[in-house]
Design a protein around this motif. Sequence first.
Motif, PDB file in Angstrom:
ATOM      1  N   LEU A 100       0.815  -1.213   0.000  1.00 42.14           N
ATOM      2  CA  LEU A 100       0.000   0.000   0.000  1.00 42.14           C
ATOM      3  C   LEU A 100       0.850   1.264   0.000  1.00 42.14           C
ATOM      4  N   CYS A 101       1.982   1.216   0.702  1.00 47.40           N
ATOM      5  CA  CYS A 101       2.837   2.404   0.816  1.00 47.40           C
ATOM      6  C   CYS A 101       3.742   2.594  -0.403  1.00 47.40           C
ATOM      7  N   SER A 112      -4.643   0.610   5.860  1.00 47.83           N
ATOM      8  CA  SER A 112      -5.055   1.307   4.637  1.00 47.83           C
ATOM      9  C   SER A 112      -5.708   2.660   4.903  1.00 47.83           C
ATOM     10  N   CYS A 157      -1.915   4.257   5.055  1.00 54.42           N
ATOM     11  CA  CYS A 157      -1.012   3.785   3.985  1.00 54.42           C
ATOM     12  C   CYS A 157      -1.721   3.864   2.629  1.00 54.42           C
ATOM     13  N   GLY A 158      -1.113   4.546   1.688  1.00 56.90           N
ATOM     14  CA  GLY A 158      -1.672   4.639   0.348  1.00 56.90           C
ATOM     15  C   GLY A 158      -2.679   5.758   0.166  1.00 56.90           C
TER      16      GLY A 158
END
Length: 212
Positions: A16-17, A188, A191-192
């Motif tokens: 995600l990152c 999430s 992250c992202g």
Amino acid sequence: MKHFDLSLYLVLDPDLCGGPEGMIHTARVAAEHGATMVQLRAPTWKKRLWLETATVLKAVLDPMGVPLIINDQVDVALAIDAAGVHVGQSDLPIEVVRRLVGPNKIVGLSASNAAQMADAPFTLVDYLGVGPVYPTGTKPDASPVIGLPHFAELMAAKPLPVVAIGGIKQGGAAPIIAAGADGVAVVSAICGQTDIAAATTLLLQEIEGARS
């Protein structure tokens, strides 16, 4: 003496990152905007990448007073002098983890039901990570979803500080704090995200609002 705040616990996800650099950037911005703890979790990584990324993360987070927790990899945690480790039910036994890291490191343990919470060796563990509260897509091997009503029942008898984990997004943190958790662990939700600062700030406001 161990001082830690479970309020907003960021679990970094490599996918995600966007890899190590993205994880470091995410951790920095989130810590600047209120994340209280950061965990490095990268189950598919080789040890060298763990070590390199953890070293930079510690250098970024230490000046802000945000503890870096290493998931499962006790050797990496010791190598970089991380604030602590977090282990699951199938990882090294807590007795072994505590013997390896000593009395002053933070040790967290995952629990997904009342039996696992009751069986936790309370004198050796500093906090429990309880979940998944909601359905989650970031941990394929997660235990069955607990659900908010049962989570609240578990919190009524919690033996240790608890950070909730599992599918927690903006809007889902307040009910968890209201149910008795000491904090929320998110993946999430930060992250992202296109605006990490805003995502972190809004989550922290939600947590603080639920407490007041």
